[in-house]
Design a protein around this motif. Structure first.
Motif, mmCIF file in Angstrom:
data_model
loop_
_atom_site.group_PDB
_atom_site.id
_atom_site.type_symbol
_atom_site.label_atom_id
_atom_site.label_comp_id
_atom_site.label_asym_id
_atom_site.label_seq_id
_atom_site.Cartn_x
_atom_site.Cartn_y
_atom_site.Cartn_z
ATOM 1 N N GLN A 119 -60.573 -23.562 109.454
ATOM 2 C CA GLN A 119 -59.602 -24.358 108.713
ATOM 3 C C GLN A 119 -58.583 -23.512 107.965
ATOM 4 O OE1 GLN A 119 -61.567 -27.549 106.465
ATOM 5 N NE2 GLN A 119 -63.305 -27.332 107.849
ATOM 6 N N VAL A 120 -58.904 -22.245 107.743
ATOM 7 C CA VAL A 120 -58.005 -21.370 106.986
ATOM 8 C C VAL A 120 -57.938 -20.014 107.667
ATOM 9 C CG1 VAL A 120 -57.588 -20.243 104.764
ATOM 10 C CG2 VAL A 120 -58.617 -22.513 104.819
ATOM 11 N N LEU A 121 -56.729 -19.499 107.770
ATOM 12 C CA LEU A 121 -56.495 -18.157 108.294
ATOM 13 C C LEU A 121 -55.693 -17.388 107.245
ATOM 14 C CD1 LEU A 121 -56.469 -16.036 110.575
ATOM 15 C CD2 LEU A 121 -54.400 -17.158 111.432
ATOM 16 N N VAL A 122 -56.247 -16.282 106.777
ATOM 17 C CA VAL A 122 -55.573 -15.444 105.783
ATOM 18 C C VAL A 122 -55.222 -14.135 106.475
ATOM 19 C CG1 VAL A 122 -55.725 -14.327 103.530
ATOM 20 C CG2 VAL A 122 -56.953 -16.475 103.932
ATOM 21 N N LEU A 123 -53.923 -13.827 106.546
ATOM 22 C CA LEU A 123 -53.466 -12.588 107.159
ATOM 23 C C LEU A 123 -53.138 -11.571 106.081
ATOM 24 C CD1 LEU A 123 -51.046 -14.032 109.861
ATOM 25 C CD2 LEU A 123 -53.390 -13.232 110.167
ATOM 26 N N CYS A 124 -53.667 -10.365 106.227
ATOM 27 C CA CYS A 124 -53.443 -9.290 105.262
ATOM 28 C C CYS A 124 -52.840 -8.090 105.982
ATOM 29 C CB CYS A 124 -54.761 -8.883 104.616
ATOM 30 S SG CYS A 124 -55.555 -10.202 103.692
ATOM 31 N N PRO A 125 -52.019 -7.298 105.298
ATOM 32 C CA PRO A 125 -51.380 -6.152 105.951
ATOM 33 C C PRO A 125 -52.318 -4.970 106.199
ATOM 34 C CG PRO A 125 -50.708 -6.264 103.661
ATOM 35 C CD PRO A 125 -51.534 -7.497 103.937
ATOM 36 N N THR A 126 -53.404 -4.877 105.439
ATOM 37 C CA THR A 126 -54.318 -3.742 105.606
ATOM 38 C C THR A 126 -55.766 -4.203 105.632
ATOM 39 O OG1 THR A 126 -54.593 -3.341 103.237
ATOM 40 C CG2 THR A 126 -52.736 -2.217 104.315
ATOM 41 N N ARG A 127 -56.612 -3.379 106.215
ATOM 42 C CA ARG A 127 -58.050 -3.655 106.266
ATOM 43 C C ARG A 127 -58.643 -3.686 104.864
ATOM 44 N NH1 ARG A 127 -60.489 0.604 109.724
ATOM 45 N NH2 ARG A 127 -60.010 1.916 107.972
ATOM 46 N N GLU A 128 -58.199 -2.762 104.004
ATOM 47 C CA GLU A 128 -58.726 -2.702 102.647
ATOM 48 C C GLU A 128 -58.418 -3.984 101.877
ATOM 49 O OE1 GLU A 128 -56.813 -0.350 104.067
ATOM 50 O OE2 GLU A 128 -58.313 1.220 104.380
ATOM 51 N N LEU A 129 -57.200 -4.486 102.019
ATOM 52 C CA LEU A 129 -56.837 -5.720 101.322
ATOM 53 C C LEU A 129 -57.595 -6.907 101.903
ATOM 54 C CD1 LEU A 129 -55.186 -7.014 99.106
ATOM 55 C CD2 LEU A 129 -53.323 -7.301 100.742
ATOM 56 N N ALA A 130 -57.786 -6.933 103.212
ATOM 57 C CA ALA A 130 -58.552 -8.018 103.834
ATOM 58 C C ALA A 130 -59.986 -8.020 103.300
ATOM 59 C CB ALA A 130 -58.551 -7.875 105.353
ATOM 60 N N ASP A 131 -60.581 -6.853 103.141
ATOM 61 C CA ASP A 131 -61.938 -6.767 102.590
ATOM 62 C C ASP A 131 -61.976 -7.260 101.141
ATOM 63 O OD1 ASP A 131 -63.114 -5.807 104.917
ATOM 64 O OD2 ASP A 131 -62.846 -3.698 104.346
#
Length: 185
Positions: A119-131
């Motif tokens: 239901q939700v997709l969050v896109l982040c520019p870096t792996r560290e920020l995604a974590d």
């Protein structure tokens, strides 16, 4: 198909090391109608608003209480009412200003665990920020039964990420390259 039953939310986090830009794009809304809070986070707010003034679901209110959050930061005070009302928000503020909590509460409010699909997709520019985003979303969602948040980023073999996608995941956080890689497979 996430569009079949209605809402599919996309949160995009862009920016530099000092400041990140969070964009929430809701389905069926025109981007020119987005609310853009103008904030100067270097100046303290004259009076902050309590989280208790928000009409949050009991599991989210419980998480906020357990995490020790009582007063909203300026970015949360500006963005949360619009996010909870289902409006698009673009918020710019320095790192550590509470943007992730603001958009996290907005997206978790809309997740329906009775509907077994992404239901939700969050896109982040870096792996560290995604974590970091994944960790914060898990902290906020700790009292929502059966909610799964999955991270899809490079640096981990795709074959080890596939099983987590086969189980019902409601929120996916990741980098655009790895998410595209999974979609193409």
């Amino acid at each position: 198909n996430p569009r079949r039953s209605g809402a599919f939310y996309r949160f995009v986090i862009e920016g530099s090391r000092r400041s990140h830009h969070v964009r929430c794009i809701l389905p069926g809304t025109a981007h020119q109608n987005m609310t853009q809070p103008t904030l100067k986070t270097s100046a303290p707010a004259a009076e902050t608003t309590s989280f208790s003034t928000l009409s949050l679901a009991p599991p989210l209110a419980q998480a906020i209480q357990v995490l020790g959050f009582s007063q909203m930061t300026p970015v949360q005070e500006h963005a949360l009412p619009s996010l909870l009302a289902g409006r698009d928000v673009i918020a710019r503020a320095r790192t550590g200003s509470g943007k992730t909590v603001a958009f996290g509460l907005g997206l978790l409010t809309r997740v329906d665990v009775d509907v077994a699909r992404v239901q939700v997709l969050v896109l982040c520019p870096t792996r560290e920020l995604a974590d970091q985003v994944t960790q914060e979303l898990r902290r906020l969602a700790r009292f929502i039964a059966n909610l799964r948040v999955v991270t899809l980023c490079g640096g981990v073999p795709v074959r080890t990420q596939r099983p987590s996608l086969q189980n019902t995941s409601y929120v996916i956080v990741g980098t655009s390259g790895r998410i595209l890689d999974h979609l193409q497979r």
